[in-house]
Design a protein around this motif. Structure first.
Motif, short mmCIF file in Angstrom:
data_model
loop_
_atom_site.label_atom_id
_atom_site.label_comp_id
_atom_site.label_asym_id
_atom_site.label_seq_id
_atom_site.Cartn_x
_atom_site.Cartn_y
_atom_site.Cartn_z
N SER A 173 -6.32 4.30 2.80
CA SER A 173 -6.73 2.98 3.26
C SER A 173 -7.90 2.51 2.41
CB SER A 173 -7.16 3.04 4.72
OG SER A 173 -6.07 3.37 5.53
N GLN A 174 -7.88 1.24 2.08
CA GLN A 174 -8.95 0.71 1.25
C GLN A 174 -9.17 -0.75 1.56
OE1 GLN A 174 -7.55 1.38 -2.73
NE2 GLN A 174 -5.92 -0.08 -2.57
N PRO A 175 -10.41 -1.21 1.45
CA PRO A 175 -10.66 -2.64 1.68
C PRO A 175 -10.13 -3.46 0.51
CG PRO A 175 -12.68 -1.55 1.04
CD PRO A 175 -11.63 -0.47 1.17
N LEU A 176 -9.62 -4.62 0.81
CA LEU A 176 -9.17 -5.56 -0.22
C LEU A 176 -10.12 -6.74 -0.21
CD1 LEU A 176 -5.32 -5.63 0.34
CD2 LEU A 176 -6.57 -4.44 -1.46
N VAL A 177 -10.64 -7.08 -1.37
CA VAL A 177 -11.54 -8.23 -1.44
C VAL A 177 -11.10 -9.26 -2.47
CG1 VAL A 177 -13.55 -7.02 -0.50
CG2 VAL A 177 -13.14 -6.99 -2.95
N THR A 178 -10.05 -8.94 -3.24
CA THR A 178 -9.54 -9.91 -4.21
C THR A 178 -8.02 -9.93 -4.19
OG1 THR A 178 -9.34 -8.38 -6.08
CG2 THR A 178 -11.51 -9.42 -5.77
N ALA A 179 -7.46 -11.04 -4.62
CA ALA A 179 -6.01 -11.16 -4.73
C ALA A 179 -5.47 -10.20 -5.77
CB ALA A 179 -5.62 -12.60 -5.06
N LEU A 180 -6.22 -9.95 -6.83
CA LEU A 180 -5.79 -9.01 -7.87
C LEU A 180 -5.57 -7.62 -7.26
CD1 LEU A 180 -5.17 -8.33 -10.81
CD2 LEU A 180 -7.62 -7.96 -11.15
N GLN A 181 -6.49 -7.19 -6.41
CA GLN A 181 -6.34 -5.89 -5.76
C GLN A 181 -5.07 -5.86 -4.90
OE1 GLN A 181 -10.19 -5.91 -3.78
NE2 GLN A 181 -10.67 -3.97 -4.79
N LEU A 182 -4.81 -6.94 -4.19
CA LEU A 182 -3.62 -7.00 -3.35
C LEU A 182 -2.36 -6.88 -4.19
CD1 LEU A 182 -2.14 -7.40 -0.68
CD2 LEU A 182 -2.44 -9.88 -0.99
N GLY A 183 -2.29 -7.61 -5.27
CA GLY A 183 -1.12 -7.54 -6.15
C GLY A 183 -0.91 -6.14 -6.70
N GLN A 184 -2.00 -5.50 -7.11
CA GLN A 184 -1.90 -4.14 -7.64
C GLN A 184 -1.43 -3.16 -6.57
OE1 GLN A 184 -5.91 -3.71 -9.12
NE2 GLN A 184 -5.38 -4.55 -11.13
N LEU A 185 -1.92 -3.34 -5.34
CA LEU A 185 -1.52 -2.47 -4.24
C LEU A 185 -0.04 -2.65 -3.91
CD1 LEU A 185 -2.27 -0.48 -1.97
CD2 LEU A 185 -2.84 -2.47 -0.59
N LEU A 186 0.42 -3.89 -3.86
CA LEU A 186 1.83 -4.14 -3.56
C LEU A 186 2.74 -3.56 -4.63
CD1 LEU A 186 1.58 -7.81 -2.25
CD2 LEU A 186 1.96 -5.73 -0.89
N LYS A 187 2.34 -3.70 -5.88
CA LYS A 187 3.12 -3.15 -6.99
C LYS A 187 3.16 -1.63 -6.93
CE LYS A 187 3.45 -3.31 -12.04
NZ LYS A 187 2.87 -3.93 -13.25
N ALA A 188 2.00 -1.01 -6.70
CA ALA A 188 1.93 0.46 -6.63
C ALA A 188 2.78 0.99 -5.48
CB ALA A 188 0.47 0.91 -6.47
N ALA A 189 2.73 0.31 -4.33
CA ALA A 189 3.53 0.75 -3.19
C ALA A 189 5.02 0.59 -3.48
CB ALA A 189 3.14 -0.05 -1.95
#
Length: 87
Positions: free
Chosen positions: A7-23
């Motif tokens: 679990s990790q905090p998301l503070v930017t859209a870039l982080q969200l995109g990277q997380l979705l891609k990695a998952a």
């Protein structure tokens, strides 16, 4: 052996995109497979992985379900940090 993301905090859209891609990759899903499940094109999935700020909430929830993520909301420990982000 578990390959879960911590679990990790998301503070930017870039982080969200990277997380979705990695998952997606961890589940061994192609962009086309995710697209089919969300009713989108493969090109749109590719674009949204780079521009996650353009995801609708419905798309985000569907994507999370597809790649095995849960969406949690909670208060930040430090309210001052909210002013440092772009969201």
């Amino acid at each position: 052996m578990s390959h879960n993301l911590p679990s990790q905090p998301l503070v930017t859209a870039l982080q969200l995109g990277q997380l979705l891609k990695a998952a997606r990759k961890r589940r061994k899903l192609t962009q086309a497979e995710v697209a089919a499940r969300l009713g989108l094109s493969q090109n749109r999935i590719s674009y949204l992985e780079q521009h996650a700020d353009e995801l609708s909430f419905r798309q985000l929830l569907g994507w999370c379900t597809t790649v095995g993520l849960e969406l949690w909301l909670g208060e930040r420990e430090s309210p001052e940090s909210a002013s440092k982000t772009g969201w």
